[in-house]
Design a protein around this motif. Structure first.
Motif, PDB file in Angstrom:
ATOM      1  N   TYR A 266       0.840  -1.209   0.000  1.00 24.61           N
ATOM      2  CA  TYR A 266       0.000   0.000   0.000  1.00 24.61           C
ATOM      3  C   TYR A 266       0.870   1.253   0.000  1.00 24.61           C
ATOM      4  O   TYR A 266       0.630   2.206  -0.764  1.00 24.61           O
ATOM      5  N   LEU A 267       1.894   1.283   0.858  1.00 27.05           N
ATOM      6  CA  LEU A 267       2.737   2.480   0.962  1.00 27.05           C
ATOM      7  C   LEU A 267       3.533   2.710  -0.324  1.00 27.05           C
ATOM      8  O   LEU A 267       3.619   3.849  -0.805  1.00 27.05           O
ATOM      9  N   ALA A 268       4.086   1.623  -0.890  1.00 27.27           N
ATOM     10  CA  ALA A 268       4.862   1.786  -2.117  1.00 27.27           C
ATOM     11  C   ALA A 268       3.971   2.209  -3.283  1.00 27.27           C
ATOM     12  O   ALA A 268       4.349   3.066  -4.091  1.00 27.27           O
ATOM     13  N   ARG A 269       2.770   1.628  -3.364  1.00 27.48           N
ATOM     14  CA  ARG A 269       1.875   2.023  -4.453  1.00 27.48           C
ATOM     15  C   ARG A 269       1.404   3.460  -4.274  1.00 27.48           C
ATOM     16  O   ARG A 269       1.303   4.231  -5.254  1.00 27.48           O
ATOM     17  N   GLY A 270       1.136   3.870  -3.022  1.00 21.10           N
ATOM     18  CA  GLY A 270       0.728   5.252  -2.788  1.00 21.10           C
ATOM     19  C   GLY A 270       1.814   6.237  -3.172  1.00 21.10           C
ATOM     20  O   GLY A 270       1.544   7.274  -3.791  1.00 21.10           O
TER      21      GLY A 270
END
Length: 379
Positions: A266-270
């Protein structure tokens, strides 16, 4: 006929040692010379009983005596059979008969017939069965060698992988990389070794392309869904490093379909949707979900992603929330010059030039050189 020792004691050849001892005691009392006034007949019986017990009362002597009895019985049976098969016309007892004269059907061979002839040597020829057995033997040797090699390769791969994991856990990444290289030399398709090797290729060797090859090879092996999701996440990081944010976003999304609790994805995609794909709304949703999952898991807060969420909030015009994220980041790391610079940009957007210049100067003082042009523009 003389009696054997068992017959003297009146016991069977299979009698137990206790029975032999009881028989001996009974007969000794019966034949003792003192009891019969020195009669020589009883004295001889007494001696025979004593001799029989001396032999049969000892286990080793008894075994030897039993063997001698068996041999004597065998010889007696052989003599009995020979006596039964003796020719009817043999009347000379106790003298062996001469061997019968050979039966001749023709006169002896003359000198011309008695000569040696050379036997022609025949060359050995392999038939189909011989060839089949030879090929089977060779095939067996080859299969045995392959089995031994496979076993040794597996043992070496497991040993190097365990050493690599210990080095990885202790932070000795160069040694871990060397051990994992050896593991993949012996077992190139080992999925756990490929995953760890790919991580070190990206983080230690800075070779995103080689790391991507390792992660792709790991994906070709059957693995649990959560591990596959983790590999897809690392593959997305490689695609980001190689300047392919669209492909990276696809890998992150695939990973989250397999494991919705993978906060790192989630953090990397965000971050990628904000900085590379310029989609702050979707980026804010991913960053908020990832940070919330980290809090629920009681894991350390990744303040760098809190800072990135502040950027997304700033891009959406939600300045108060962005300022809160920036100040929370500063509270965790007061000497972060980049966060001071971002607060300066936020202050400039809201029209507070004095605060903006102060944040720029603090950023330069903390070594963030990207803030220097903005700080010089405040003069």
């Amino acid at each position: 006929m003389s009696q054997n020792h068992y017959q003297v004691l009146g016991v069977a050849p299979t009698a137990a040692a206790a029975d032999i001892k009881r028989a001996y005691r009974r007969l000794v009392v019966r034949y003792h010379p003192d009891k019969h006034g020195g009669d020589i007949r009883y004295e001889e019986e007494f001696k025979a009983v004593a001799l029989a017990y001396r032999i049969l009362g000892d286990a080793g002597r008894r075994a030897t005596y039993d063997f001698q009895l068996q041999q004597a019985a065998r010889r007696a049976d052989e003599a009995r059979r020979q006596q039964q098969h003796r020719p009817v016309n043999q009347h000379v007892y106790g003298v062996p008969m001469p061997p019968p004269a050979p039966l001749r059907t023709r006169p002896p061979a003359g000198s011309r017939e008695r000569h040696y002839q050379r036997i022609p040597q025949q060359r050995a020829r392999f038939n189909a069965r011989d060839w089949g057995l030879t090929l089977l033997f060779i095939l067996g040797i080859v299969l045995f060698g392959l089995a031994v090699k496979a076993t040794m390769d597996r043992v070496s791969a497991n040993r190097n992988y365990d050493d690599g994991l210990r080095a990885y856990a202790s932070g000795n990444f160069p040694a871990a990389y060397a051990f994992l290289e050896e593991t993949l030399h012996f077992r190139p398709t080992d999925a756990p070794a490929l995953r760890r090797h790919g991580e070190l290729e990206r983080l230690l060797q800075r070779d995103a392309q080689a790391a991507r090859a390792d992660f792709r090879a790991a994906l070709r092996q059957p693995q649990p869904r959560r591990i596959t999701a983790n590999v897809l996440y690392h593959l997305g990081r490689c695609e980001t490093d190689l300047g392919r944010p669209d492909v990276a976003d696809q890998h992150y999304s695939h990973a989250l379909r397999l494991d919705t609790a993978l906060s790192a994805a989630y953090l990397a995609r965000g971050k990628g949707r904000l900085l590379d794909l310029n989609n702050p709304a979707l980026a804010l949703a991913d960053l908020t979900t990832g940070l919330a999952q980290r809090r629920r898991a009681a894991a350390p807060t990744p303040w760098r992603y809190v800072q990135v969420r502040g950027l997304a909030l700033t891009a959406l015009g939600r300045y108060a929330e962005a300022r809160t994220d920036y100040f929370n980041t500063l509270q965790a790391n007061p000497k972060d010059g980049q966060t001071h610079f971002l607060l300066g940009r936020l202050a400039a957007r809201t029209g507070d030039s004095t605060a903006a210049c102060e944040f720029y100067r603090r950023a330069v003082g903390l070594g963030y050189e990207y803030a220097r042009p903005a700080a010089e523009g405040c003069r």
